[in-house]
Scaffold this motif. Structure first.
Motif, PDB file in Angstrom:
ATOM      1  N   SER A 260       0.819  -1.240   0.049  1.00  0.00           N
ATOM      2  CA  SER A 260       0.137   0.064  -0.094  1.00  0.00           C
ATOM      3  C   SER A 260       0.739   1.249  -0.199  1.00  0.00           C
ATOM      4  CB  SER A 260      -1.044   0.146   1.360  1.00  0.00           C
ATOM      5  OG  SER A 260      -1.759  -1.060   1.085  1.00  0.00           O
ATOM      6  N   GLY A 261       1.965   1.099   0.413  1.00  0.00           N
ATOM      7  CA  GLY A 261       2.912   2.210   0.741  1.00  0.00           C
ATOM      8  C   GLY A 261       3.161   3.415  -0.472  1.00  0.00           C
ATOM      9  N   ILE A 262       3.214   2.707  -1.599  1.00  0.00           N
ATOM     10  CA  ILE A 262       3.530   3.703  -2.689  1.00  0.00           C
ATOM     11  C   ILE A 262       2.229   4.523  -3.115  1.00  0.00           C
ATOM     12  CG2 ILE A 262       3.180   2.152  -4.266  1.00  0.00           C
ATOM     13  CD1 ILE A 262       5.482   5.167  -4.716  1.00  0.00           C
ATOM     14  N   TRP A 263       1.193   3.981  -2.982  1.00  0.00           N
ATOM     15  CA  TRP A 263      -0.229   4.553  -3.234  1.00  0.00           C
ATOM     16  C   TRP A 263      -0.620   5.286  -2.256  1.00  0.00           C
ATOM     17  CZ3 TRP A 263       0.802   2.887  -7.684  1.00  0.00           C
ATOM     18  CH2 TRP A 263       0.899   1.341  -7.990  1.00  0.00           C
ATOM     19  N   THR A 297      14.511   7.397   2.508  1.00  0.00           N
ATOM     20  CA  THR A 297      14.069   6.264   3.285  1.00  0.00           C
ATOM     21  C   THR A 297      15.074   5.838   4.244  1.00  0.00           C
ATOM     22  OG1 THR A 297      13.451   3.857   3.146  1.00  0.00           O
ATOM     23  CG2 THR A 297      14.917   4.569   1.683  1.00  0.00           C
ATOM     24  N   GLY A 298      14.996   4.981   5.398  1.00  0.00           N
ATOM     25  CA  GLY A 298      15.855   4.445   5.978  1.00  0.00           C
ATOM     26  C   GLY A 298      16.089   3.150   5.713  1.00  0.00           C
ATOM     27  N   VAL A 299      17.132   2.233   6.145  1.00  0.00           N
ATOM     28  CA  VAL A 299      17.464   0.997   5.861  1.00  0.00           C
ATOM     29  C   VAL A 299      16.480  -0.144   5.897  1.00  0.00           C
ATOM     30  CG1 VAL A 299      19.207  -0.850   6.531  1.00  0.00           C
ATOM     31  CG2 VAL A 299      19.900   1.242   6.426  1.00  0.00           C
ATOM     32  N   ASP A 300      15.588   0.033   6.992  1.00  0.00           N
ATOM     33  CA  ASP A 300      14.504  -0.601   7.180  1.00  0.00           C
ATOM     34  C   ASP A 300      13.343  -0.761   5.908  1.00  0.00           C
ATOM     35  OD1 ASP A 300      13.860   1.899   8.001  1.00  0.00           O
ATOM     36  OD2 ASP A 300      12.313   0.799   9.590  1.00  0.00           O
ATOM     37  N   GLN A 301      13.425   0.326   5.247  1.00  0.00           N
ATOM     38  CA  GLN A 301      12.479   0.229   4.055  1.00  0.00           C
ATOM     39  C   GLN A 301      13.083   0.255   2.808  1.00  0.00           C
ATOM     40  OE1 GLN A 301       8.852   2.627   4.672  1.00  0.00           O
ATOM     41  NE2 GLN A 301       9.318   3.017   6.981  1.00  0.00           N
ATOM     42  N   LEU A 302      14.472   0.007   2.664  1.00  0.00           N
ATOM     43  CA  LEU A 302      15.212   0.063   1.548  1.00  0.00           C
ATOM     44  C   LEU A 302      14.497  -0.772   0.483  1.00  0.00           C
ATOM     45  CD1 LEU A 302      19.032   0.079   2.092  1.00  0.00           C
ATOM     46  CD2 LEU A 302      17.668   1.365   0.260  1.00  0.00           C
ATOM     47  N   PHE A 303      14.056  -2.142   0.848  1.00  0.00           N
ATOM     48  CA  PHE A 303      13.366  -3.061   0.044  1.00  0.00           C
ATOM     49  C   PHE A 303      12.092  -2.494  -0.663  1.00  0.00           C
ATOM     50  CE2 PHE A 303       9.924  -6.441  -0.668  1.00  0.00           C
ATOM     51  CZ  PHE A 303      10.524  -7.105  -1.569  1.00  0.00           C
ATOM     52  N   ALA A 304      11.497  -1.627   0.186  1.00  0.00           N
ATOM     53  CA  ALA A 304      10.235  -1.269  -0.853  1.00  0.00           C
ATOM     54  C   ALA A 304      10.503  -0.092  -1.706  1.00  0.00           C
ATOM     55  CB  ALA A 304       9.281  -0.741   0.530  1.00  0.00           C
ATOM     56  N   HIS A 305      11.565   0.865  -1.198  1.00  0.00           N
ATOM     57  CA  HIS A 305      12.007   2.106  -2.104  1.00  0.00           C
ATOM     58  C   HIS A 305      12.703   1.439  -3.055  1.00  0.00           C
ATOM     59  CE1 HIS A 305      10.313   4.371   1.297  1.00  0.00           C
ATOM     60  NE2 HIS A 305      10.337   5.079   0.838  1.00  0.00           N
ATOM     61  N   VAL A 306      13.551   0.726  -3.226  1.00  0.00           N
ATOM     62  CA  VAL A 306      14.513   0.253  -4.060  1.00  0.00           C
ATOM     63  C   VAL A 306      13.681  -0.887  -5.195  1.00  0.00           C
ATOM     64  CG1 VAL A 306      16.882  -0.993  -4.688  1.00  0.00           C
ATOM     65  CG2 VAL A 306      16.340   0.847  -2.908  1.00  0.00           C
ATOM     66  N   LEU A 308      10.393  -3.052  -4.437  1.00  0.00           N
ATOM     67  CA  LEU A 308       8.956  -3.534  -4.600  1.00  0.00           C
ATOM     68  C   LEU A 308       8.028  -2.066  -5.091  1.00  0.00           C
ATOM     69  CD1 LEU A 308       6.564  -4.875  -4.100  1.00  0.00           C
ATOM     70  CD2 LEU A 308       6.281  -4.048  -1.560  1.00  0.00           C
ATOM     71  N   TRP A 309       8.255  -0.918  -4.522  1.00  0.00           N
ATOM     72  CA  TRP A 309       7.388   0.019  -5.055  1.00  0.00           C
ATOM     73  C   TRP A 309       7.947   0.571  -6.473  1.00  0.00           C
ATOM     74  CZ3 TRP A 309       7.406   4.130  -0.255  1.00  0.00           C
ATOM     75  CH2 TRP A 309       6.817   3.192   0.795  1.00  0.00           C
ATOM     76  N   PRO A 310       9.178   0.779  -6.976  1.00  0.00           N
ATOM     77  CA  PRO A 310       9.357   0.981  -8.517  1.00  0.00           C
ATOM     78  C   PRO A 310       8.868  -0.229  -9.322  1.00  0.00           C
ATOM     79  CG  PRO A 310      11.343   1.243  -7.158  1.00  0.00           C
ATOM     80  CD  PRO A 310      10.356   0.527  -6.027  1.00  0.00           C
ATOM     81  N   ALA A 311       8.970  -1.468  -8.880  1.00  0.00           N
ATOM     82  CA  ALA A 311       8.257  -2.604  -9.715  1.00  0.00           C
ATOM     83  C   ALA A 311       6.677  -2.422  -9.720  1.00  0.00           C
ATOM     84  CB  ALA A 311       8.647  -3.884  -8.878  1.00  0.00           C
ATOM     85  N   LEU A 312       6.093  -2.075  -8.771  1.00  0.00           N
ATOM     86  CA  LEU A 312       4.645  -1.733  -8.807  1.00  0.00           C
ATOM     87  C   LEU A 312       4.225  -0.696  -9.558  1.00  0.00           C
ATOM     88  CD1 LEU A 312       3.967  -2.233  -4.991  1.00  0.00           C
ATOM     89  CD2 LEU A 312       2.975  -3.561  -6.864  1.00  0.00           C
ATOM     90  N   LEU A 313       5.155   0.425  -9.753  1.00  0.00           N
ATOM     91  CA  LEU A 313       5.136   1.472 -10.680  1.00  0.00           C
ATOM     92  C   LEU A 313       5.405   1.175 -12.023  1.00  0.00           C
ATOM     93  CD1 LEU A 313       6.577   4.355  -8.545  1.00  0.00           C
ATOM     94  CD2 LEU A 313       4.365   4.489  -9.041  1.00  0.00           C
ATOM     95  N   LEU A 314       6.027   0.191 -12.351  1.00  0.00           N
ATOM     96  CA  LEU A 314       6.410  -0.105 -13.579  1.00  0.00           C
ATOM     97  C   LEU A 314       5.133  -1.040 -13.905  1.00  0.00           C
ATOM     98  CD1 LEU A 314       9.964  -1.473 -13.295  1.00  0.00           C
ATOM     99  CD2 LEU A 314       9.193   0.379 -14.771  1.00  0.00           C
TER     100      LEU A 314
END
Length: 548
Positions: A260-263, A297-306, A308-314
């Protein structure tokens, strides 16, 4: 330079624990400094964030505290907002999802678009189950060790290495409630196949290097993630707390906040557009190729920012991807004395501008390598205030104004600025502009340049006194005029780091301040800032107070 449009975003904090300085020193301070600098340079910026009130951590901590998730999220979320405001780093729009229906609306809207486009899959995935508690365990409900780095972690993303654990995968798992080792069972869940986007993620991050052509921590993290394997990411889970899956056959399932984060950030941009009376809303801004999106972002949310979220946008296909992902360091208190001042309430007892400056000064620069966790020392902070700010910047300011009052009736000398401080002024303007831009974003470099300028100005003040005592009036007048210009340039350059002090001194010096941003206008390095003959105050009130 050409004016651009930016959307600046911050990683959403989870309101399961009171805010602390480590959170401020990471994404929020960095995002605020960049936003202020870009606005100073005339760019159009929208700075947005939201509080992750639907996180499973909220429900887990609420159960431990004996309150409902709504109560915990409201109380801690209010404190988070207050702390951000005290630090002058609250986003333009900071969504509270439990009381703002727009968040859930936009999350459901994008979920349905991806569902209908076939971007999501239904899978039987392993889930931890605690037999004594008779419940399935998700994220904060199960604890153990990271399967990649062995650090303590819950069932989500590791806060030490940033890598995800995967569904039903954790080293030495234990139920957070009773401590029992859980088993695993298969459950039907909606999932996002991240592996489909491997090549496109690599291509995107290869195009987001910094101003020196370096790849940065985000790209280096992606390499580690690719080596570990791109996971199948669960999108739904069975829970009472969260945004319900908007499909009739999925009652009782909610959407994972990682998905949900990116949305939520798009929703926050929409709400900000509404607040500004912009009828087009968020979608044209996010879909315009000319808009530069910068994520903190911080390290704990690197996966989402680097990843998951870019892939969802793609997968969504119409919205833009971040032009830069800036990773804030993990800041921790060095000792017991510093730990006692670590919570957000410390901002009620100290000067926010002083703390912002110190956190910038001691921050690590972005690089491909992960830095060691930085530490916050109350003693070092007190030293920064005593030597750089109260005993440095204010001493210099008082000396310049005092000399003007003694020898020029408080008026800036008619002589053109000259001497060592003219070069210092040009160098300070250039160095801070380079350090604070999107390409570098190195607040530590900017703070170092400001501190060095104060040190050299204090040394040069002694030279001015020698010139005056020797009767060299012409050189003394041009040198003092140069100090006034350097002080004005310092006031402008320091505004992103110390906005309150900058606005205060800009008013005392008569500098132009933008009415909307309340920032002194950026000036070219050779532009005269305080005209000859301008009458300045004999002294200014003390702004910084040394820390006891």
């Amino acid at each position: 330079p050409a004016m651009n449009t930016y959307v600046v975003t911050t990683a959403p904090p989870s309101p399961d624990a009171d805010p602390h300085l480590g959170r401020l020193a990471g994404p929020f301070l960095g995002a605020d400094v960049l936003t202020r600098h870009l606005r100073q340079r005339g760019h159009h910026v929208r700075y947005v964030g939201y509080c992750d009130e639907y996180s499973t951590r909220v429900a887990s901590r609420a159960a431990e505290a004996g309150v409902t998730p709504h109560v915990l999220a409201r109380v801690v979320g209010d404190r988070t907002g207050d702390t951000l405001a005290l630090g002058a780093m609250r986003p333009d729009w900071f969504t509270r999802p439990l009381t703002d229906a727009a968040h859930a609306h936009w999350v459901r809207r994008f979920f349905l678009a991806l569902w209908e486009a076939g971007a999501l899959e239904v899978r039987e995935l392993p889930v931890f189950r605690c037999a004594p508690c008779d419940r399935h365990l998700h994220e904060a409900e199960v604890r153990g060790n990271c399967r990649h780095c062995a650090a303590p972690v819950d069932g989500a993303t590791c806060g030490s290495c940033g890598l995800p654990q995967g569904p039903g995968v954790l080293a030495a798992p234990r139920c957070a409630a009773c401590g029992t080792e859980p088993g695993t069972v298969l459950r039907r869940r909606i999932a996002f196949p991240l592996e489909r986007y491997r090549e496109r993620l690599v291509a995107h991050h290869d195009g987001t290097r910094d101003e020196a052509g370096r790849r940065g921590r985000a790209r280096a993290f992606l390499d580690r993630l690719l080596a570990a394997g791109l996971p199948l990411v669960p999108v739904s889970t069975v829970a009472d707390h969260g945004v319900p899956v908007p499909l009739p056959e999925w009652e009782g399932h909610v959407l994972d906040t990682g998905f949900s984060g990116i949305w939520g950030l798009v929703a926050a941009t929409e709400r900000l557009a509404e607040a500004y009376g912009e009828k087009d809303g968020a979608l044209p801004l996010w879909s315009d190729p000319a808009t530069r999106i910068v994520s903190f972002t911080g390290v704990d949310q690197l996966f989402a920012h680097v990843a998951l979220w870019p892939a969802l946008l793609l997968a969504e296909g119409t919205l833009g991807l971040p032009a830069r992902v800036v990773v804030g360091e993990d800041v921790r208190p060095r000792d017991a004395e510093s730990a006692a001042a670590w919570n957000g309430d410390f901002l009620r007892r100290t000067n926010a501008d002083a703390l912002r400056f110190h956190l910038c000064l001691t921050a690590a620069e972005q690089s491909e390598k992960d830095p060691s966790p930085a530490d916050f020392s109350l003693g070092e902070y007190a030293d920064t205030v005593a030597t750089v700010l109260a005993g440095g910047l204010e001493t210099w300011t008082d000396t310049v104004l005092d000399l003007l009052a003694q020898d020029f009736h408080r008026a800036v000398p008619a002589a053109a600025p000259a001497g060592p401080m003219t070069a210092e002024r040009r160098e300070l303007t250039r160095r801070t502009a380079d350090a604070l831009g999107v390409g570098a974003h190195a607040p530590a470099r900017a703070a170092e340049a400001l501190a060095a300028a104060v040190e050299r100005a204090l040394i040069d003040v002694h030279r001015l006194r020698v010139l005056r005592d020797a009767g060299q009036e012409g050189e003394y007048a041009t040198g003092l005029a140069a100090h006034v210009e350097l002080l004005a340039a310092f006031t402008i350059a320091a505004a992103p780091l110390m906005p309150g002090w900058s606005a205060f001194l800009a008013g005392e010096l008569g500098l132009a301040v933008d009415r909307e941003t309340r920032l002194p206008l950026w000036a070219d390095e050779d532009e005269r800032l305080v005209p000859a003959g301008t009458v300045l105050p004999e002294a200014v009130p003390v702004y910084f107070h040394e820390q006891a």
